[in-house]
Scaffold this motif. Structure first.
Motif, PDB file in Angstrom:
ATOM      1  N   TYR A   1     -61.799  27.274 -20.595  1.00  0.00           N
ATOM      2  CA  TYR A   1     -62.747  26.638 -21.515  1.00  0.00           C
ATOM      3  C   TYR A   1     -62.091  26.297 -22.849  1.00  0.00           C
ATOM      4  O   TYR A   1     -62.331  25.217 -23.401  1.00  0.00           O
ATOM      5  N   GLY A   2     -61.289  27.192 -23.368  1.00  0.00           N
ATOM      6  CA  GLY A   2     -60.572  26.903 -24.611  1.00  0.00           C
ATOM      7  C   GLY A   2     -59.678  25.693 -24.453  1.00  0.00           C
ATOM      8  O   GLY A   2     -59.612  24.818 -25.329  1.00  0.00           O
ATOM      9  N   HIS A   3     -58.988  25.624 -23.323  1.00  0.00           N
ATOM     10  CA  HIS A   3     -58.109  24.488 -23.035  1.00  0.00           C
ATOM     11  C   HIS A   3     -58.919  23.195 -22.975  1.00  0.00           C
ATOM     12  O   HIS A   3     -58.561  22.201 -23.605  1.00  0.00           O
ATOM     13  N   GLY A   4     -60.009  23.228 -22.215  1.00  0.00           N
ATOM     14  CA  GLY A   4     -60.820  22.021 -22.064  1.00  0.00           C
ATOM     15  C   GLY A   4     -61.371  21.521 -23.382  1.00  0.00           C
ATOM     16  O   GLY A   4     -61.320  20.328 -23.678  1.00  0.00           O
ATOM     17  N   ILE A   5     -61.885  22.433 -24.183  1.00  0.00           N
ATOM     18  CA  ILE A   5     -62.470  22.047 -25.468  1.00  0.00           C
ATOM     19  C   ILE A   5     -61.389  21.549 -26.428  1.00  0.00           C
ATOM     20  O   ILE A   5     -61.543  20.501 -27.061  1.00  0.00           O
ATOM     21  N   LEU A   6     -60.281  22.282 -26.543  1.00  0.00           N
ATOM     22  CA  LEU A   6     -59.219  21.880 -27.471  1.00  0.00           C
ATOM     23  C   LEU A   6     -58.644  20.519 -27.111  1.00  0.00           C
ATOM     24  O   LEU A   6     -58.529  19.635 -27.966  1.00  0.00           O
ATOM     25  N   VAL A   7     -58.289  20.324 -25.849  1.00  0.00           N
ATOM     26  CA  VAL A   7     -57.691  19.046 -25.448  1.00  0.00           C
ATOM     27  C   VAL A   7     -58.694  17.905 -25.642  1.00  0.00           C
ATOM     28  O   VAL A   7     -58.339  16.836 -26.152  1.00  0.00           O
ATOM     29  N   THR A   8     -59.945  18.136 -25.293  1.00  0.00           N
ATOM     30  CA  THR A   8     -60.960  17.098 -25.466  1.00  0.00           C
ATOM     31  C   THR A   8     -61.141  16.750 -26.943  1.00  0.00           C
ATOM     32  O   THR A   8     -61.237  15.573 -27.305  1.00  0.00           O
ATOM     33  N   MET A   9     -61.164  17.762 -27.797  1.00  0.00           N
ATOM     34  CA  MET A   9     -61.308  17.484 -29.235  1.00  0.00           C
ATOM     35  C   MET A   9     -60.090  16.741 -29.787  1.00  0.00           C
ATOM     36  O   MET A   9     -60.243  15.823 -30.597  1.00  0.00           O
ATOM     37  N   LEU A  10     -58.911  17.123 -29.347  1.00  0.00           N
ATOM     38  CA  LEU A  10     -57.712  16.417 -29.804  1.00  0.00           C
ATOM     39  C   LEU A  10     -57.734  14.950 -29.368  1.00  0.00           C
ATOM     40  O   LEU A  10     -57.395  14.059 -30.156  1.00  0.00           O
ATOM     41  N   LEU A  11     -58.130  14.698 -28.130  1.00  0.00           N
ATOM     42  CA  LEU A  11     -58.202  13.318 -27.648  1.00  0.00           C
ATOM     43  C   LEU A  11     -59.247  12.504 -28.409  1.00  0.00           C
ATOM     44  O   LEU A  11     -59.113  11.291 -28.558  1.00  0.00           O
ATOM     45  N   ASN A  12     -60.282  13.165 -28.899  1.00  0.00           N
ATOM     46  CA  ASN A  12     -61.370  12.485 -29.604  1.00  0.00           C
ATOM     47  C   ASN A  12     -61.127  12.293 -31.095  1.00  0.00           C
ATOM     48  O   ASN A  12     -61.942  11.637 -31.754  1.00  0.00           O
ATOM     49  N   LEU A  13     -60.080  12.855 -31.653  1.00  0.00           N
ATOM     50  CA  LEU A  13     -59.854  12.741 -33.101  1.00  0.00           C
ATOM     51  C   LEU A  13     -59.992  11.308 -33.623  1.00  0.00           C
ATOM     52  O   LEU A  13     -60.656  11.096 -34.641  1.00  0.00           O
ATOM     53  N   PRO A  14     -59.398  10.308 -32.974  1.00  0.00           N
ATOM     54  CA  PRO A  14     -59.566   8.943 -33.507  1.00  0.00           C
ATOM     55  C   PRO A  14     -61.025   8.495 -33.539  1.00  0.00           C
ATOM     56  O   PRO A  14     -61.449   7.805 -34.463  1.00  0.00           O
ATOM     57  N   TRP A  15     -61.822   8.899 -32.538  1.00  0.00           N
ATOM     58  CA  TRP A  15     -63.227   8.485 -32.503  1.00  0.00           C
ATOM     59  C   TRP A  15     -64.030   9.193 -33.579  1.00  0.00           C
ATOM     60  O   TRP A  15     -64.975   8.610 -34.129  1.00  0.00           O
ATOM     61  N   TYR A  16     -63.699  10.443 -33.883  1.00  0.00           N
ATOM     62  CA  TYR A  16     -64.400  11.142 -34.967  1.00  0.00           C
ATOM     63  C   TYR A  16     -64.232  10.370 -36.267  1.00  0.00           C
ATOM     64  O   TYR A  16     -65.181  10.210 -37.029  1.00  0.00           O
ATOM     65  N   VAL A  17     -63.029   9.881 -36.515  1.00  0.00           N
ATOM     66  CA  VAL A  17     -62.757   9.138 -37.755  1.00  0.00           C
ATOM     67  C   VAL A  17     -63.400   7.754 -37.697  1.00  0.00           C
ATOM     68  O   VAL A  17     -64.107   7.341 -38.614  1.00  0.00           O
ATOM     69  N   LEU A  18     -63.168   7.030 -36.606  1.00  0.00           N
ATOM     70  CA  LEU A  18     -63.648   5.657 -36.486  1.00  0.00           C
ATOM     71  C   LEU A  18     -65.174   5.560 -36.525  1.00  0.00           C
ATOM     72  O   LEU A  18     -65.738   4.700 -37.204  1.00  0.00           O
TER      73      LEU A  18
END
Length: 124
Positions: A62-79
């Motif tokens: 779960y930690g892996h899934g959440i961390l990787v998903t959040m890292l992949l989403n960083l550009p969308w959080y900003v945009l």
């Protein structure tokens, strides 16, 4: 089914489910969303699911899934947040990352358990 095939099918499958769920959410809150936005969302989540299932971080599923998903989403959080003048959009995006990332992590754990129990000759 080889381990590589399981990784591809589980990752893309769980990602496609997340993509379909996100499309449903987008259409519910913005019925005027373009087909391009819906396609982008579906493709992103499909690939994100595969990335989580196929990658290794040393964290629990779960930690892996959440961390990787959040890292992949960083550009969308900003945009979609501060860059669009909509910082209130970031918390729902973070929540969706936690939910989908957890699902990806769960699927990764299932895929790894299935691969570990497969016959030695089926590794691929």
């Amino acid at each position: 089914m080889s381990n590589a095939t399981k990784t591809w099918s589980v990752g893309l499958g769980v990602g496609a489910l997340a993509g379909a769920a996100d499309i449903s959410l987008i259409v519910a809150v913005d019925p005027a969303a373009t087909g391009w936005v819906l396609l982008e969302s579906f493709l992103f989540w499909t690939v994100a699911g595969w990335v989580v299932v196929a990658s290794e971080s040393g964290l629990g599923r779960y930690g892996h899934g959440i961390l990787v998903t959040m890292l992949l989403n960083l550009p969308w959080y900003v945009l979609l947040g501060p860059a669009a003048g909509q910082p209130a959009h970031v918390p729902p995006l973070l929540l969706m990352s936690v939910v989908f990332g957890s699902a990806f992590g769960w699927a990764r754990g299932r895929a790894l358990a299935s691969a570990a129990s497969s016959p030695a000759g089926a590794h691929g």
